[in-house]
Design a protein around this motif. Structure first.
Motif, PDB file in Angstrom:
ATOM      1  N   SER A  17       0.832  -1.210   0.000  1.00 50.48           N
ATOM      2  CA  SER A  17       0.000   0.000   0.000  1.00 50.48           C
ATOM      3  C   SER A  17       0.862   1.254   0.000  1.00 50.48           C
ATOM      4  CB  SER A  17      -0.905   0.022   1.235  1.00 50.48           C
ATOM      5  OG  SER A  17      -1.776  -1.087   1.262  1.00 50.48           O
ATOM      6  N   ARG A  62      -9.703  -1.099  -4.774  1.00 52.38           N
ATOM      7  CA  ARG A  62      -8.322  -1.077  -4.281  1.00 52.38           C
ATOM      8  C   ARG A  62      -7.881   0.323  -3.867  1.00 52.38           C
ATOM      9  NH1 ARG A  62      -4.209  -2.256  -7.572  1.00 52.38           N
ATOM     10  NH2 ARG A  62      -5.254  -1.540  -9.470  1.00 52.38           N
ATOM     11  N   ASN A  79      -4.238   0.437  -2.176  1.00 52.72           N
ATOM     12  CA  ASN A  79      -4.021  -0.854  -1.538  1.00 52.72           C
ATOM     13  C   ASN A  79      -3.923  -1.956  -2.588  1.00 52.72           C
ATOM     14  OD1 ASN A  79      -4.286   0.388   1.014  1.00 52.72           O
ATOM     15  ND2 ASN A  79      -6.499   0.053   1.020  1.00 52.72           N
ATOM     16  N   ASN A  80      -3.367  -3.076  -2.176  1.00 54.89           N
ATOM     17  CA  ASN A  80      -3.221  -4.232  -3.073  1.00 54.89           C
ATOM     18  C   ASN A  80      -2.634  -3.792  -4.416  1.00 54.89           C
ATOM     19  OD1 ASN A  80      -3.381  -6.861  -3.989  1.00 54.89           O
ATOM     20  ND2 ASN A  80      -5.534  -6.687  -4.603  1.00 54.89           N
TER      21      ASN A  80
END
Length: 119
Positions: A17, A62, A79-80
Motif C-alpha cells: 500500500s 483497491r 491498496n493491493n
C-alpha cells in the motif's frame, strides 16, 4: 492561481500500500482528480472527488480518494498494488464543482509523483 504539490510516492512490493497526497495552495479546491501516466502510455484517469467519488474500473475496490478540506489536501490511498499500477501519478484540480474523468477538464496540475510497484 492554484498550485498543487503531490507527495507520498515511492517503491512498494506487489500487494502493498501507498498513500499519495495533493496539497493545494492559492485557493480552495473544488473537483480534484488523480491521473497516472506509465512510460510509453497515455495519461489515464484514476479517481476523482467532488460531491461524490469516481474511480477507473482498474482501481475500483483497491484505491480510495478522500479530502481534508481544513488542510486543502486530497489523498489517494492505494491498496493491493499491482506492477501495472507503476506510473507517475498526477493531481489535477478545477474550479468547477463537478468532477471529470477527462484530463482536459482540469486547469491545474501538479508536478507528479512516481509510484513503482515491484513484482
Amino acid at each position: 492561481q492554484v498550485q498543487l504539490v503531490e507527495s507520498g510516492g515511492g517503491v512498494v512490493q506487489a500487494g502493498g500500500s501507498l498513500r499519495v497526497s495533493c496539497a493545494a495552495s492559492g485557493r480552495s479546491l473544488y473537483a480534484t482528480g488523480w491521473f497516472r501516466q506509465a512510460p510509453g502510455k497515455e495519461r489515464e484517469f484514476v479517481a476523482a472527488i467532488s460531491a461524490g467519488t469516481y474511480y477507473a474500473d482498474s482501481v475500483k475496490g483497491r484505491f480510495t480518494i478522500s479530502r481534508d478540506n481544513a488542510k486543502n489536501t486530497v489523498y489517494l490511498q492505494m491498496n493491493n498494488l499491482k506492477p501495472e499500477d507503476t506510473a507517475v501519478y498526477y493531481c489535477a484540480a478545477r474550479s468547477l464543482g463537478v468532477a471529470s474523468m477527462k484530463a482536459e477538464s482540469y486547469a491545474y496540475w501538479g508536478q507528479g509523483t512516481q509510484v513503482t510497484v515491484s513484482s
